[in-house]
Write an enzyme that holds these catalytic residues in place. Structure first.
Site, PDB file in Angstrom:
ATOM      1  N   ASN A   9      43.472  26.663  35.094  1.00 23.38           N
ATOM      2  CA  ASN A   9      43.624  27.408  36.633  1.00 23.38           C
ATOM      3  C   ASN A   9      42.350  28.094  36.598  1.00 23.38           C
ATOM      4  O   ASN A   9      41.777  28.901  36.037  1.00 23.38           O
ATOM      5  CB  ASN A   9      44.657  28.224  36.317  1.00 23.38           C
ATOM      6  CG  ASN A   9      44.814  28.923  37.717  1.00 23.38           C
ATOM      7  OD1 ASN A   9      44.014  29.234  38.459  1.00 23.38           O
ATOM      8  ND2 ASN A   9      46.214  29.280  38.024  1.00 23.38           N
ATOM      9  N   ASP A  65      48.861  33.720  29.621  1.00 20.43           N
ATOM     10  CA  ASP A  65      50.202  33.366  30.377  1.00 20.43           C
ATOM     11  C   ASP A  65      50.482  34.127  31.211  1.00 20.43           C
ATOM     12  O   ASP A  65      50.693  35.669  31.017  1.00 20.43           O
ATOM     13  CB  ASP A  65      51.056  32.994  29.318  1.00 20.43           C
ATOM     14  CG  ASP A  65      52.229  32.321  30.181  1.00 20.43           C
ATOM     15  OD1 ASP A  65      52.128  30.940  30.614  1.00 20.43           O
ATOM     16  OD2 ASP A  65      53.238  32.662  30.536  1.00 20.43           O
ATOM     17  N   ARG A 167      45.686  41.213  35.654  1.00 18.15           N
ATOM     18  CA  ARG A 167      44.679  40.402  34.703  1.00 18.15           C
ATOM     19  C   ARG A 167      43.594  41.389  34.582  1.00 18.15           C
ATOM     20  O   ARG A 167      43.062  41.364  33.272  1.00 18.15           O
ATOM     21  CB  ARG A 167      44.356  39.220  35.645  1.00 18.15           C
ATOM     22  CG  ARG A 167      43.457  38.297  34.905  1.00 18.15           C
ATOM     23  CD  ARG A 167      43.403  36.847  35.515  1.00 18.15           C
ATOM     24  NE  ARG A 167      44.556  36.248  35.200  1.00 18.15           N
ATOM     25  CZ  ARG A 167      45.324  36.077  36.717  1.00 18.15           C
ATOM     26  NH1 ARG A 167      45.008  36.478  37.515  1.00 18.15           N
ATOM     27  NH2 ARG A 167      46.464  35.335  36.316  1.00 18.15           N
TER      28      ARG A 167
END
Ligand code: ITT
Length: 180
Positions: A9, A65, A167
């Site tokens: 990604n 993840d 994140r």
């Protein structure tokens, strides 16, 4: 130490690259597919992937993840977030929540890292709720996620996202762990 982020990604990579630079951690990217196990825990998915990749990768690296957990849907899409996004997208999620008043949700990010000697899992979380309509840009669920204390979605306010995202939180812990 040069650290490699193994991810398919590019959005996640770009966010990580920008945030970790603030902590003087420079990363490179590699895309090696990791067959994800079926589990409701981002932590377990990330750690299993790290252990599988350790057989193939001989340098310090990490995987992440992440997922969106919606209270009214019992945590769905959770660890299925990537697949669900491809299948039904944000419109599909908004449809599922059409009649729902309780719109609480959170994003989780679980980073599993191997520094060449030890492995570690670091978790980041941001709480908020799901908007009633699509707003702004960003990637994935950014246009429908409003962090607590804000009126704008992550897709409308990149700066807020950069300051408080799941994140950001897991990457900050990663930088601290690397620099320990
Ligand atoms: P890798 O596993 O190759 O790293 P991926 O996209 O499959 O890439 P995940 O399995 O962690 O990554 O999927 C998480 C999905 O959750 C991701 O594809 C997005 O749809 C969504 N997601 C995660 N973080 C997000 C964020 O910051 N903003 C919006 N959506 C996000």
């Amino acid at each position: 130490m040069k650290l490699t982020f193994i991810t398919g990604n590019q959005h996640k990579f770009r966010e990580a690259e920008r945030i970790l630079k603030e902590y003087n951690v420079i990363i490179g990217r590699k895309d090696i597919n990791c067959e994800e196990i079926r589990s409701e825990s981002c932590e377990e998915v990330a750690l299993t992937c790290l252990r599988l990749l350790r057989r193939k990768v001989n340098k310090p690296f990490f995987v992440e993840d992440s997922g969106l957990f919606i209270k009214a849907l019992d945590g769905f899409p959770g660890t299925l977030s990537s697949w669900v996004f491809k299948k039904i997208g944000n419109e599909g999620i908004l449809k599922l929540l059409r009649e729902e008043q309780i719109r609480d949700a959170y994003f989780l990010s679980a980073i599993a890292v191997w520094d060449g000697r030890k492995e570690k899992v670091l978790i980041g979380r941001v709480d908020g709720y799901i908007s009633r309509e699509l707003r702004g840009k960003g990637f994935g669920y950014d246009p429908i996620f409003i962090p607590a204390g804000s009126e704008k979605t992550f897709g409308e306010d990149e700066k807020i996202k950069s300051l408080c995202s799941h994140r950001r939180n897991s990457l900050k812990k990663l930088a601290e762990w690397i620099g320990r």
